[in-house]
Enzyme design. Structure first.
Site, PDB file in Angstrom:
ATOM      1  N   CYS A  59      94.124 -38.037 -67.372  1.00 20.17           N
ATOM      2  CA  CYS A  59      93.122 -38.286 -68.408  1.00 20.17           C
ATOM      3  C   CYS A  59      91.775 -38.403 -67.715  1.00 20.17           C
ATOM      4  CB  CYS A  59      93.451 -39.554 -69.184  1.00 20.17           C
ATOM      5  SG  CYS A  59      92.217 -39.961 -70.432  1.00 20.17           S
TER       6      CYS A  59
ATOM      7  N   CYS B  41      87.578 -36.046 -74.840  1.00 14.63           N
ATOM      8  CA  CYS B  41      88.697 -35.795 -73.938  1.00 14.63           C
ATOM      9  C   CYS B  41      88.126 -35.228 -72.648  1.00 14.63           C
ATOM     10  CB  CYS B  41      89.697 -34.830 -74.563  1.00 14.63           C
ATOM     11  SG  CYS B  41      91.071 -34.395 -73.478  1.00 14.63           S
TER      12      CYS B  41
END
Length: 307
Positions: free
Chosen positions: A91, A248
Site C-alpha cells: 500500500c 491509492c
C-alpha cells in the site's frame, strides 16, 4: 489484541495502526473488519500491524518476506490488511503513514532513509519537502520495479483487459500494471465521465484476474505545462476488498505508468496525480517508480472491551 491503536491517513486513504513489535498478536479477519467499520468501529480503508521483521516466527505467512527484510536491514515490517480482512501485498499510502508512525514514535531516524519490509519487497522511504506548501510531512517511497504484461511498443493497441461499470453498457479497454499488487487502468475521455462513474459497485474486469484487482479510472490533462517530461492526471479508484477510496498510492503509480505507456516512450515521466483525497507525485525512472505524498497521524485511541 492491545487496546491501544492509532488512526492515520495519506491523502485521506486511512488506516488503523496496531503496534505489535514482538509479533504476539493474531489479528483475525473479523477483527480487522470490525475495527475498520465506519459506523461500528474506528473506520479505515485498512489495518497496519507494526511488527519487527525479526519477530515474525517460522510458519508465519510473512516469513519469506520477513527474511528478505532482515537481510536488507529493514527493522520493521508492515503487515497490511484490507478493510475486509484480506491480506494485501503493498500500500503506497500506507507505507508512508507507517514510516511517519515510526519517525513520530522515535522508532526510526527521519534524517536517514527508513527501510520498511512489506509483502511487496523492502521499500525505502525518505522524508522530503512538501512541494504544495502544506503542513503535513511528505515522504518519498522507492516503490521498486513495476511490470506490465504488454511490451512498450504499439501504444495504440495497448489493452489486455476490458472493464465495465454499472452505469455503462460499453466495456472499456484497459491495461494491467503490477505494482506488487494488481491494478487495471482505464482511460476516460473527459472529466464528466470520471466524475459520473459509478464505483459504488465493483467494476467487472475481463478476463477475471485470479487474485482480483484494483481498478483505476483516469483522465489525462491534455494541456499540461509545456514541459514534455511532466504530466497531470485525475484519478478515481475502486480497491479490491475495500471499495472506492479517496486515494491509492500504488494505484497512482499504476495510473501514471499506464498514461506514459499510452503516450509512448517519449511520454511524461514526472506526474502529478490528483485524487479526491489530494495530490501525489509519481516519478518514473526506468524500471523503477517513486511515489511522494503526505502522511498524517490523526489520533491515538483506546479500544473498550465489548461484551
Amino acid at each position: 489484541m492491545t487496546p491501544q491503536v492509532t488512526k492515520g491517513h495519506g491523502t485521506a486513504n486511512d488506516f488503523v495502526l496496531v503496534e505489535d513489535p514482538h509479533a504476539q498478536q493474531a489479528i483475525p479477519a473479523e477483527t480487522v473488519h470490525a475495527l475498520t467499520d465506519r459506523r461500528r468501529g474506528i473506520g479505515a480503508d485498512g489495518l497496519i500491524r507494526v511488527v519487527r521483521s525479526t519477530a515474525l516466527a517460522e510458519g508465519d505467512e510473512h516469513v519469506a518476506h520477513a527474511d528478505e527484510a532482515v537481510a536488507a536491514g529493514a527493522t520493521w515490517f508492515m503487515d497490511y490488511r484490507n478493510a475486509d480482512g484480506s491480506i494485501a501485498q503493498m500500500c503506497g499510502n500506507g507505507v508512508r503513514v507507517f514510516a511517519h508512525y515510526l519517525v513520530t514514535r522515535g522508532l526510526a531516524d527521519p534524517a536517514s532513509p527508513v527501510l520498511v519490509g512489506t509483502r511487496g519487497g523492502v521499500k525505502t522511504v525518505t522524508l522530503v519537502p512538501d512541494p504544495t506548501g502544506g503542513s503535513a510531512p511528505w515522504y518519498r517511497v522507492d516503490m521498486g520495479v513495476w511490470r506490465m504484461p504488454l511490451p512498450e511498443t504499439d501504444a495504440g493497441a495497448a489493452a489486455d483487459a476490458v472493464v465495465t461499470t454499472s452505469d455503462q453498457d460499453v466495456a472499456r479497454p484497459a491495461v494491467s500494471v503490477d505494482m506488487g499488487n494488481p491494478h487495471t487502468v482505464v482511460a476516460l475521455p473527459d472529466l464528466q465521465q470520471l466524475i459520473g462513474a459509478d464505483l459504488a459497485v465493483a467494476p467487472v474486469v475481463q478476463p477475471v484476474p485470479a487474485d482480483g484487482t484494483n481498478v483505476e479510472f483516469i483522465v489525462v490533462d491534455a494541456d499540461g505545462d509545456g514541459d514534455p517530461r511532466t504530466g497531470t492526471l485525475r484519478m478515481r479508484v475502486h480497491e479490491r476488498g475495500v471499495g472506492e477510496t479517496m486515494a491509492c498510492g500504488t494505484g497512482a503509480c499504476a495510473a501514471a505508468l499506464a498514461a506514459r505507456f499510452w503516450a509512448g516512450p517519449d511520454g511524461p515521466v514526472d506526474w502529478t496525480v490528483e485524487q479526491p483525497g489530494g495530490p501525489v507525485r509519481v516519478e518514473i525512472e526506468g524500471p523503477r517508480v517513486f511515489l511522494s505524498g503526505p502522511a498524517v497521524l490523526v489520533a491515538d485511541a483506546t479500544l473498550l472491551p465489548q461484551g
